[in-house]
Design a protein around this motif. Structure first.
Motif, PDB file in Angstrom:
ATOM      1  N   LEU A 161       0.823  -1.211   0.000  1.00  0.00           N
ATOM      2  CA  LEU A 161       0.000   0.000   0.000  1.00  0.00           C
ATOM      3  C   LEU A 161       0.857   1.262   0.000  1.00  0.00           C
ATOM      4  N   ASP A 200      -8.048  -0.492  -4.786  1.00  0.00           N
ATOM      5  CA  ASP A 200      -9.167   0.029  -4.014  1.00  0.00           C
ATOM      6  C   ASP A 200      -9.458  -0.832  -2.790  1.00  0.00           C
ATOM      7  N   GLY A 201      -9.107  -2.099  -2.861  1.00  0.00           N
ATOM      8  CA  GLY A 201      -9.391  -2.940  -1.702  1.00  0.00           C
ATOM      9  C   GLY A 201      -8.747  -4.308  -1.793  1.00  0.00           C
ATOM     10  N   LYS A 224      -8.165   2.510   2.460  1.00  0.00           N
ATOM     11  CA  LYS A 224      -8.644   1.436   1.573  1.00  0.00           C
ATOM     12  C   LYS A 224      -9.440   0.417   2.402  1.00  0.00           C
ATOM     13  N   ARG A 244     -17.089   2.243  -0.637  1.00  0.00           N
ATOM     14  CA  ARG A 244     -16.457   3.318  -1.414  1.00  0.00           C
ATOM     15  C   ARG A 244     -17.514   4.298  -1.922  1.00  0.00           C
ATOM     16  N   ALA A 300     -14.018   3.706   3.956  1.00  0.00           N
ATOM     17  CA  ALA A 300     -13.244   2.472   3.836  1.00  0.00           C
ATOM     18  C   ALA A 300     -13.282   1.779   5.196  1.00  0.00           C
TER      19      ALA A 300
END
Ligand code: SF4
Lengths: 364, 82
Positions: free
Chosen positions: A182, A190-191, A216, A239, A244
């Protein structure tokens, strides 16, 4: 009774409904990474990958334990194979992992090395008992799912006074690697779909930094299509609502605090250390090493093995695949010089490897 | 290395459980030494490299299926606060 209960987690009607809902929820691309090799296989094997909406971008992460085993670690165990008085014990997946100059354990066996494939580290106890004049060295690769099984085996060896078992410990821990991923600006995500069985051991708490530090989402999830779809939908909807979070969609197996007993056994024997990951490089505190009290089991100490950064496999892009920077079919060797029958890199060898999964399911 | 699906406990001898994978004839043995509590016959275990890591929580499984049904009906799913 319970097999019926489990069957309900792949109810096709519910899957279709979730897919429709996911489609309707997406207003832009959603890039997710799964962090577990078993998820990689589940996503392909269930056919889910071809059903996912186009706006869902699927990246495979560093969750195949064989694949993230560093080039230098591979060379270290290949160097041990064939040494006098050593019997190597390993999970089968490591047999064909290539090291420098095309070496692998299969070829080492052909050259006379004694290498035994085991299903469980537990099997090394019998092997050690049956070969009292040899050192049995188990290659310990894997994450927080595997480390407790090896710690448990070491405890049994001590109880049974087995003195000729050594562990070549290359264990790695998942949350620290996600932090590194990250922090890398080149990786856009995004995840995360978080690993089901690593999380069964460590719980959900160690992932809280993902929304807190990086904004995230991340969801612990199971291996059925419904689990995976549900978790994707959750992250997309979070989102859409500007937030998050960390979630747990695998509560039938994972509790928020994990399995304390397994963690206790693991940390009785191991302690955190810096570790080299293929593709990700050196990550401080992301490995496990055998602590002083159990040093008699440590193959690195026994053989003076030091793991240092070394040359990557020529041409192989596994490092970029494991970071989600490239998809397997973007590697120039994919399907040409590199196939499951003739693998150039570990991602094509391991059954949990992204390149192998792509090759098997995507080319069909 | 890791079985994605739980296996059913058929027999327990000390800290070793014999389990049935899927509905088939295949059985595997798993040490239960890493479980906080000894499993019972009929429990479903998550097994990794010959060791059971968790017992399937049936109530939670039912609960998940119920909330899955609800998710397809309603909008924002609940999560754990980040
Ligand atoms: S296709 Fe082969 S060479 Fe290319 S990244 Fe995958 S394993 Fe490495």
């Amino acid at each position: 009774m319970s097999f019926e209960l489990l069957d309900r987690f792949h109810d096709p009607k519910l899957c279709r409904q979730l897919l429709d809902k996911l489609n309707a929820s997406l207003d832009s691309e959603f890039r997710f990474m799964e962090v577990c090799g078993t998820h990689t296989v589940a996503i392909f094997q269930s056919g889910l990958r071809s059903l996912l909406p186009e706006k869902i971008i699927h990246l495979s992460g560093p969750g195949c334990p064989v694949c993230v085993t560093h080039e230098s670690e591979v060379n270290a165990f290949l160097d041990l194979a064939g040494r006098d008085g050593v019997i190597l014990a390993t999970f089968g997946d490591l047999m064909r992992v290539p090291g420098e100059k095309g070496r692998n354990l299969k070829k080492a066996v052909a050259d006379g090395a004694r290498v035994k494939v085991v299903y469980s580290p537990f099997d090394t106890l019998k092997l050690a008992r049956e070969n009292p004049d040899n050192l049995v060295v188990f290659i310990g690769v894997g994450f927080e799912t595997t480390a407790p099984t090896i710690a448990g085996t070491m405890k049994m060896a001590r109880e049974q006074d087995i003195r000729n078992l050594r562990i070549l410990c290359f264990h790695k821990t998942v949350p620290t690697a996600l932090d590194t991923l990250l922090a890398d600006q080149a990786i856009t995500l995004d995840g995360f779909l978080l690993p089901g069985h690593v999380s069964a051991v460590i719980g959900v708490e160690p992932y809280r930094f993902i929304p807190a530090t990086y904004g995230k989402s991340a969801v612990v999830t199971g291996f059925e299509p419904l689990d995976i779809l549900q978790s994707l939908l959750k992250m997309v909807e979070w989102r859409n609502h500007g937030g998050a979070q960390v979630g747990n969609d695998y509560t039938r197996i994972v509790s928020d605090s994990g399995n304390r007993k397994a963690m206790d056994v693991m940390y009785e024997v191991f302690e955190p250390c810096d570790a080299l990951w293929r593709g990700l490089g050196l990550i401080p505190g992301s490995g496990l090493e055998i602590c002083d009290e159990w040093a008699g089991f440590d193959a690195k100490k026994e053989f003076g093995i030091v793991i240092e950064e070394g040359p990557a496999l020529p041409g192989c892009k596994c490092g970029d695949i494991l970071k989600g920077v490239l998809q397997p079919d973007q590697c120039p060797l994919f399907g040409k010089a590199c196939t499951p029958a003739n693998p150039v890199g570990p991602c094509m060898v391991s059954t949990e490897g992204s390149c192998a999964a792509y090759y098997k399911y995507k080319l069909d | 290395m890791c079985l994605a699906v739980p296996a059913e406990v058929l027999d327990i001898q000390g800290e070793m459980a014999t389990c049935r994978v899927d509905r088939g004839q295949t059985t595997i043995k798993a040490s239960t030494m890493l479980l906080p509590e000894a499993p019972k016959l009929g429990d479903f275990l998550i097994i990794h490299a010959g060791f059971a890591l968790r017992v399937l929580d049936r109530e939670q499984a039912e609960e998940s299926l119920k909330s899955l049904g609800e998710i397809v009906e309603c909008s924002v799913p609940s999560g754990v606060e980040g």
